[in-house]
Design a protein around this motif. Sequence first.
Motif, PDB file in Angstrom:
ATOM      1  N   ARG A 209       0.831  -1.186   0.000  1.00 45.38           N
ATOM      2  CA  ARG A 209       0.000   0.000   0.000  1.00 45.38           C
ATOM      3  C   ARG A 209       0.869   1.241   0.000  1.00 45.38           C
ATOM      4  N   VAL A 210       0.343   2.328  -0.576  1.00 46.99           N
ATOM      5  CA  VAL A 210       1.007   3.623  -0.576  1.00 46.99           C
ATOM      6  C   VAL A 210       0.198   4.575   0.290  1.00 46.99           C
ATOM      7  N   VAL A 211       0.878   5.272   1.200  1.00 51.19           N
ATOM      8  CA  VAL A 211       0.235   6.246   2.074  1.00 51.19           C
ATOM      9  C   VAL A 211       0.940   7.584   1.894  1.00 51.19           C
ATOM     10  N   ILE A 212       0.155   8.655   1.710  1.00 47.72           N
ATOM     11  CA  ILE A 212       0.699   9.997   1.503  1.00 47.72           C
ATOM     12  C   ILE A 212       0.324  10.869   2.708  1.00 47.72           C
ATOM     13  N   PHE A 213       1.341  11.466   3.338  1.00 47.31           N
ATOM     14  CA  PHE A 213       1.147  12.342   4.493  1.00 47.31           C
ATOM     15  C   PHE A 213       1.554  13.762   4.123  1.00 47.31           C
ATOM     16  N   ASP A 214       1.015  14.736   4.877  1.00 40.30           N
ATOM     17  CA  ASP A 214       1.625  16.053   4.846  1.00 40.30           C
ATOM     18  C   ASP A 214       2.713  16.104   5.913  1.00 40.30           C
ATOM     19  N   MET A 215       3.389  17.237   6.045  1.00 39.39           N
ATOM     20  CA  MET A 215       4.516  17.318   6.966  1.00 39.39           C
ATOM     21  C   MET A 215       4.095  17.214   8.427  1.00 39.39           C
ATOM     22  N   MET A 216       2.816  17.428   8.690  1.00 35.91           N
ATOM     23  CA  MET A 216       2.319  17.322  10.063  1.00 35.91           C
ATOM     24  C   MET A 216       1.872  15.908  10.407  1.00 35.91           C
ATOM     25  N   GLY A 217       1.875  15.012   9.425  1.00 33.83           N
ATOM     26  CA  GLY A 217       1.492  13.631   9.682  1.00 33.83           C
ATOM     27  C   GLY A 217       0.058  13.312   9.367  1.00 33.83           C
ATOM     28  N   ASN A 218      -0.665  14.264   8.779  1.00 34.69           N
ATOM     29  CA  ASN A 218      -2.047  13.999   8.372  1.00 34.69           C
ATOM     30  C   ASN A 218      -2.071  13.172   7.094  1.00 34.69           C
ATOM     31  N   VAL A 219      -2.952  12.194   7.036  1.00 29.48           N
ATOM     32  CA  VAL A 219      -3.066  11.339   5.856  1.00 29.48           C
ATOM     33  C   VAL A 219      -3.818  12.090   4.766  1.00 29.48           C
ATOM     34  N   LEU A 220      -3.177  12.285   3.635  1.00 23.94           N
ATOM     35  CA  LEU A 220      -3.793  12.940   2.487  1.00 23.94           C
ATOM     36  C   LEU A 220      -4.437  11.944   1.535  1.00 23.94           C
ATOM     37  N   ASN A 221      -3.839  10.784   1.425  1.00 20.91           N
ATOM     38  CA  ASN A 221      -4.357   9.762   0.512  1.00 20.91           C
ATOM     39  C   ASN A 221      -3.691   8.442   0.833  1.00 20.91           C
ATOM     40  N   LYS A 222      -4.340   7.382   0.489  1.00 18.94           N
ATOM     41  CA  LYS A 222      -3.734   6.050   0.585  1.00 18.94           C
ATOM     42  C   LYS A 222      -4.436   5.142  -0.410  1.00 18.94           C
ATOM     43  N   PHE A 223      -3.679   4.226  -0.986  1.00 17.55           N
ATOM     44  CA  PHE A 223      -4.251   3.314  -1.976  1.00 17.55           C
ATOM     45  C   PHE A 223      -3.408   2.053  -2.049  1.00 17.55           C
ATOM     46  N   SER A 224      -4.048   0.996  -2.471  1.00 17.18           N
ATOM     47  CA  SER A 224      -3.367  -0.286  -2.600  1.00 17.18           C
ATOM     48  C   SER A 224      -2.633  -0.366  -3.937  1.00 17.18           C
ATOM     49  N   CYS A 225      -1.478  -1.000  -3.920  1.00 21.74           N
ATOM     50  CA  CYS A 225      -0.737  -1.250  -5.164  1.00 21.74           C
ATOM     51  C   CYS A 225      -0.541  -2.742  -5.381  1.00 21.74           C
ATOM     52  N   SER A 226      -1.305  -3.567  -4.658  1.00 22.67           N
ATOM     53  CA  SER A 226      -1.129  -5.021  -4.728  1.00 22.67           C
ATOM     54  C   SER A 226      -1.499  -5.587  -6.087  1.00 22.67           C
ATOM     55  N   ARG A 227      -2.304  -4.856  -6.848  1.00 25.88           N
ATOM     56  CA  ARG A 227      -2.673  -5.341  -8.187  1.00 25.88           C
ATOM     57  C   ARG A 227      -1.486  -5.311  -9.138  1.00 25.88           C
ATOM     58  N   TYR A 228      -0.539  -4.439  -8.860  1.00 21.83           N
ATOM     59  CA  TYR A 228       0.580  -4.239  -9.772  1.00 21.83           C
ATOM     60  C   TYR A 228       1.936  -4.648  -9.188  1.00 21.83           C
ATOM     61  N   LEU A 229       2.057  -4.639  -7.857  1.00 27.47           N
ATOM     62  CA  LEU A 229       3.346  -4.873  -7.212  1.00 27.47           C
ATOM     63  C   LEU A 229       3.222  -5.931  -6.130  1.00 27.47           C
ATOM     64  N   GLU A 230       4.322  -6.609  -5.889  1.00 27.56           N
ATOM     65  CA  GLU A 230       4.397  -7.565  -4.791  1.00 27.56           C
ATOM     66  C   GLU A 230       5.551  -7.175  -3.878  1.00 27.56           C
ATOM     67  N   PHE A 231       5.228  -6.887  -2.637  1.00 30.43           N
ATOM     68  CA  PHE A 231       6.200  -6.540  -1.598  1.00 30.43           C
ATOM     69  C   PHE A 231       7.138  -5.420  -2.039  1.00 30.43           C
ATOM     70  N   PRO A 232       6.587  -4.245  -2.371  1.00 29.46           N
ATOM     71  CA  PRO A 232       7.434  -3.121  -2.798  1.00 29.46           C
ATOM     72  C   PRO A 232       8.311  -2.627  -1.658  1.00 29.46           C
ATOM     73  N   ASN A 233       9.519  -2.203  -2.002  1.00 30.51           N
ATOM     74  CA  ASN A 233      10.492  -1.765  -1.003  1.00 30.51           C
ATOM     75  C   ASN A 233      10.996  -0.349  -1.220  1.00 30.51           C
ATOM     76  N   GLY A 234      10.713   0.249  -2.349  1.00 37.15           N
ATOM     77  CA  GLY A 234      11.212   1.589  -2.632  1.00 37.15           C
ATOM     78  C   GLY A 234      10.180   2.418  -3.365  1.00 37.15           C
ATOM     79  N   VAL A 235      10.312   3.736  -3.286  1.00 37.20           N
ATOM     80  CA  VAL A 235       9.367   4.628  -3.956  1.00 37.20           C
ATOM     81  C   VAL A 235      10.062   5.946  -4.279  1.00 37.20           C
ATOM     82  N   VAL A 236       9.737   6.511  -5.421  1.00 40.16           N
ATOM     83  CA  VAL A 236      10.219   7.832  -5.821  1.00 40.16           C
ATOM     84  C   VAL A 236       9.075   8.565  -6.513  1.00 40.16           C
ATOM     85  N   VAL A 237       9.236   9.868  -6.669  1.00 39.27           N
ATOM     86  CA  VAL A 237       8.263  10.701  -7.363  1.00 39.27           C
ATOM     87  C   VAL A 237       8.996  11.501  -8.417  1.00 39.27           C
ATOM     88  N   ASN A 238       8.466  11.532  -9.642  1.00 38.98           N
ATOM     89  CA  ASN A 238       9.134  12.274 -10.708  1.00 38.98           C
ATOM     90  C   ASN A 238       8.559  13.690 -10.828  1.00 38.98           C
TER      91      ASN A 238
END
Length: 243
Positions: A209-238
């Motif tokens: 799953r991917v979870v997006i926070f603001d700098m204060m720790g509030n959850v802005l969004n979250k979504f599952s990526c299990s349909r496309y990935l298995e046990f992801p370990n890294g993430v970047v943003v372009n």
Amino acid sequence: MAYTQGDNSYGHQTSPLEILENLSLLATGSSMANSGSDMLTTITNSVPLTMGPTASLATPVPSAPIVYPPKAQIRRQKMIYHCKFGEFGILEGQFTEPSGVAVTEDNEIIVADTNNHRIQVFDKEGNFKFQFGEVGKRDGQLLYPNRVAVVASSGDIVVTERSPTHQVQIFTKFGHFIRKFGADILQHPRGVTTDCWGRIIVVECKVMRVVIFDMMGNVLNKFSCSRYLEFPNGVVVNDQMEI
């Protein structure tokens, strides 16, 4: 002898197996060798003139040519060796399972020294500058920090901790504790990064799953990526804000 010219008049056609059997009899010098020339004539005449490679036991059937896929057109950038540093241990500049790395705007190298429960900071040449964190669960203490990221606008250092705390901690660029959050939301956080707006993106390995926070720790969004990935370990943003 059953195999004579007369047999063809009754529609009998000698099979390749029978031909081989007769040739083996000739080679062993059996009693039939006396009429060997007649037998060879008979065998020769018994093979149809229309037999091609598919009917011959001596001629191998050619296999279909192997078609290889075209080589991938990959542009490879030559990597130039710069330096290396670190060794196993618990002293300054040593590591015990370094798991995460990030680079600041000033080219400082930040390393999550997981099993030493600390973050180490080096200059671009690999010279040790300082470290922060100690084993524990209180504010500013660390338990198995495994990934780090840097907020470009401020230089703040974002650290994710795996089991048992499952949380995010934020430190200044000098290693001073700011805040922590996510322990009630995250499960097995691994990769972490920040975008140009200062948002913190965390990917969770086991729950995929991917979870997006603001700098204060509030959850802005979250979504599952299990349909496309298995046990992801890294993430970047372009630059297009794609994760």
